[in-house]
Enzyme design. Sequence first.
Site, short mmCIF file in Angstrom:
data_model
loop_
_atom_site.label_atom_id
_atom_site.label_comp_id
_atom_site.label_asym_id
_atom_site.label_seq_id
_atom_site.Cartn_x
_atom_site.Cartn_y
_atom_site.Cartn_z
CB THR A 1 -0.93 0.00 1.23
OG1 THR A 1 -1.80 -1.14 1.11
CG2 THR A 1 -1.76 1.27 1.31
CG ASN B 1 -6.50 -7.71 -5.45
OD1 ASN B 1 -6.46 -7.04 -6.47
ND2 ASN B 1 -7.21 -7.35 -4.41
CB THR C 1 14.48 3.57 12.64
OG1 THR C 1 14.97 4.77 13.20
CG2 THR C 1 15.33 2.40 13.06
CD GLN D 1 -2.72 -11.27 -4.42
OE1 GLN D 1 -2.47 -12.48 -4.32
NE2 GLN D 1 -3.21 -10.58 -3.39
CB SER E 1 3.07 -7.09 -0.15
OG SER E 1 2.69 -7.15 1.20
CB ALA E 2 6.83 -9.52 3.39
CG HIS E 3 0.86 -9.54 4.13
ND1 HIS E 3 -0.46 -9.89 4.10
CD2 HIS E 3 0.95 -8.31 3.58
CE1 HIS E 3 -1.16 -8.89 3.57
NE2 HIS E 3 -0.33 -7.92 3.25
CB CYS F 1 -8.05 -3.97 1.13
SG CYS F 1 -6.53 -4.89 1.10
N1 PMP Z 1 -1.81 -4.76 -4.16
C1 PMP Z 1 -2.42 -5.94 -4.25
C2 PMP Z 1 -2.71 -6.51 -5.61
C3 PMP Z 1 -2.80 -6.64 -3.11
O1 PMP Z 1 -3.43 -7.80 -3.21
C4 PMP Z 1 -2.52 -6.06 -1.84
C5 PMP Z 1 -2.92 -6.77 -0.56
N2 PMP Z 1 -4.29 -7.02 -0.45
C6 PMP Z 1 -1.87 -4.82 -1.80
C7 PMP Z 1 -1.53 -4.20 -2.97
C8 PMP Z 1 -1.57 -4.15 -0.48
O2 PMP Z 1 -0.49 -4.77 0.15
P1 PMP Z 1 -0.19 -4.53 1.69
O3 PMP Z 1 -1.16 -5.36 2.45
O4 PMP Z 1 1.24 -4.99 1.85
O5 PMP Z 1 -0.31 -3.07 1.94
#
Ligand code: PMP
Length: 385
Positions: free
Chosen positions: A73, A152, A240, A182, A202-204, A326
Amino acid sequence: MKTELYFDNAATTRTAAEAAEAILDMLTIHYGNPSSLHYKGLEAQTRMDKARRQVSGLLGCQPERLTFTSGATEANNLVIFGAAAARKRQGSQIITTAFEHSSVLEPCRQLEKEGFEIIWIKPDPNGRIHAEDIIEAVTEKTVLISCMMVNNELGTILPIEEIVKGVRRKKKDVFVHTDAVQALGKLPFRLSRLDVDAVSISAHKIHGPKGIGALYLREGSRILPRTFGGEQEKRLRPGTENSAYIVGFGAACELMQKNSGVYMEQIRQCNLRLRELLAENSGVVFHSPEDALPSVLNISIPGIRSEIMLHFLEQKGICVSSGSACSKGAKSHALAALGLSDLEIDSALRISFSHENTLEQVEILSNAVEEGQRTLLSQRRKGKL
Ligand code: PMP
């Protein structure tokens, strides 16, 4: 205790043990500030450097081209506002797609209020973006294109390579960004061949921690910073560094790079089996195109609202999504962009896989969907819903 059946991996994934251990180590042992000049600082800096190499290794770029952020994001916001600000005098047109993630859509909407013209390219009813639609939209005024690599909500793969080639033929210096959240580790791509200026990750979504991501910026592709302060991340993202999560991100990327082939084969088999099973059920409508990335399968069961089915499945320990996590239950703008009816949008379910899912779990999910359909439709007929 209910068995946990997690099919919401496009929202987030379980953090890999290797990543979690690396994070704990950073928090409790190598906790120094990477900017400090003493040995504790150096310990942290060295580990962060390694993580930068691990992340860049998976993405296929030079480590120094990465800027760590708090997630995709932030990376999307930074690149869209930063690229637009750096090019304000050259033109005021931005091209994006109508089904980008909200962290691209909203910055674009904000820039629209500030005087930029945004061209929203719509997917076709099958969820595909046609490269020529984007290329045709490019004019002398176009300064920025932001187009995701994989959607996504649907798993649709966008033809980025073709888009960039066509765009560059028409206007060489357009800044091109792709949100590859994705796609990372799931869709093989060569950054060197893609010819894009910027990529967000993104890592998660790849078994790393939440709250850490990165922006790749090609050498010479300039954007202006959005925050000001220290010297960190070449002043593009001062503050930091989240050294623990950066190291966790690195560990997740290394795992992904080693195992991506095996992981994707498991995901492909789960998707294929679920498609087979659900295809026998005439009440199910598929939204993800057949050539979508197998990590996501979007379906509707018209007549049963997404949330109702979601909670029915949840009682059995099954987690799916009613759309993008989201949007927290709001109507999916991605499905609306496809031109689907309200009935189909209101009953959409996103099932998203990781390598941790099994064929046995897929059978349980399919049976539960069928049971839910029977039970909930009969309750509706009796006026109970
Ligand atoms: N872009 C896409 C295509 C995503 O699927 C997501 C996560 N839902 C994001 C951006 C946002 O990533 P983050 O959760 O790391 O802010």
